[in-house]
Design an enzyme around this catalytic site. Structure first.
Site, PDB file in Angstrom:
ATOM      1  N   ARG A  47      38.601  33.148  44.211  1.00 42.60           N
ATOM      2  CA  ARG A  47      39.850  33.671  44.734  1.00 42.60           C
ATOM      3  C   ARG A  47      40.230  32.542  45.888  1.00 42.60           C
ATOM      4  O   ARG A  47      39.284  32.122  46.715  1.00 42.60           O
ATOM      5  CB  ARG A  47      39.725  35.055  45.300  1.00 42.60           C
ATOM      6  CG  ARG A  47      40.831  35.384  46.439  1.00 42.60           C
ATOM      7  CD  ARG A  47      41.970  35.827  45.521  1.00 42.60           C
ATOM      8  NE  ARG A  47      43.071  36.690  46.207  1.00 42.60           N
ATOM      9  CZ  ARG A  47      43.920  36.024  47.120  1.00 42.60           C
ATOM     10  NH1 ARG A  47      43.937  35.032  47.419  1.00 42.60           N
ATOM     11  NH2 ARG A  47      44.939  36.975  47.679  1.00 42.60           N
ATOM     12  N   GLU A  55      51.296  39.197  42.089  1.00 39.38           N
ATOM     13  CA  GLU A  55      50.591  39.507  40.760  1.00 39.38           C
ATOM     14  C   GLU A  55      51.162  39.300  39.538  1.00 39.38           C
ATOM     15  O   GLU A  55      52.596  39.586  39.414  1.00 39.38           O
ATOM     16  CB  GLU A  55      50.207  41.133  41.028  1.00 39.38           C
ATOM     17  CG  GLU A  55      49.300  41.261  42.243  1.00 39.38           C
ATOM     18  CD  GLU A  55      48.006  40.603  42.207  1.00 39.38           C
ATOM     19  OE1 GLU A  55      47.204  40.465  41.374  1.00 39.38           O
ATOM     20  OE2 GLU A  55      47.716  40.055  43.498  1.00 39.38           O
ATOM     21  N   ARG A  89      34.575  38.766  44.199  1.00 38.06           N
ATOM     22  CA  ARG A  89      34.834  37.643  44.088  1.00 38.06           C
ATOM     23  C   ARG A  89      34.508  36.437  45.372  1.00 38.06           C
ATOM     24  O   ARG A  89      34.426  36.635  46.570  1.00 38.06           O
ATOM     25  CB  ARG A  89      36.453  37.274  43.901  1.00 38.06           C
ATOM     26  CG  ARG A  89      37.008  38.118  42.867  1.00 38.06           C
ATOM     27  CD  ARG A  89      38.443  38.028  42.506  1.00 38.06           C
ATOM     28  NE  ARG A  89      39.151  38.581  43.901  1.00 38.06           N
ATOM     29  CZ  ARG A  89      40.570  39.142  44.070  1.00 38.06           C
ATOM     30  NH1 ARG A  89      41.428  38.636  42.981  1.00 38.06           N
ATOM     31  NH2 ARG A  89      40.810  39.119  45.145  1.00 38.06           N
TER      32      ARG A  89
END
Length: 126
Positions: A47, A55, A89
């Site tokens: 990330r 998104e 992440r």
């Protein structure tokens, strides 16, 4: 390589990262969306630290994803691990081989914005 992170404290967030210190590097194998990708040699997604892209399925999401893909797909990147997010992440500040900061480049393109909540105005757009 096991890494344990306790999260960023305000003084760590504001500290500049320089491309002379990397925690990991690899070739981008897949772009997930406008602020997340996979690289070889990592078991989890990366990330991009300090970056907030729309998104997929939202206005601008496809454009941001295409912009990031054009920037990093198949290229080697070098990253400094900043955190691990709630989804597991790696949150990394990453650079392209020519030294460009990926988040700064995406912000400058207008397809994503600085994630001020976590960046501490590092990119100066908050």
């Amino acid at each position: 390589m096991a890494m344990v992170l306790t999260g960023c404290v305000p003084s760590e967030v504001a500290a500049p990262a320089t491309p002379s210190r990397f925690d990991f590097a690899g070739q981008v194998t897949r772009v997930v969306d406008g602020d997340t990708f996979w690289i070889n040699g990592q078991r989890t997604r990366i990330r991009v630290w300090g970056l907030d892209a729309p998104e997929i399925g939202r206005a601008g999401g496809s454009t941001a994803t295409a912009q990031l893909a054009g920037l990093v797909s198949g290229r080697s990147v070098q990253c400094r691990m900043r955190d691990v997010d709630r989804y597991g992440r790696i949150v990394g500040q990453c650079w392209l081989p020519d030294g460009r900061d990926i988040a700064a480049t995406m912000i400058a393109s207008g397809t994503a914005r600085e994630y001020c909540r976590f960046s501490g105005n590092y990119y100066g757009t908050c």
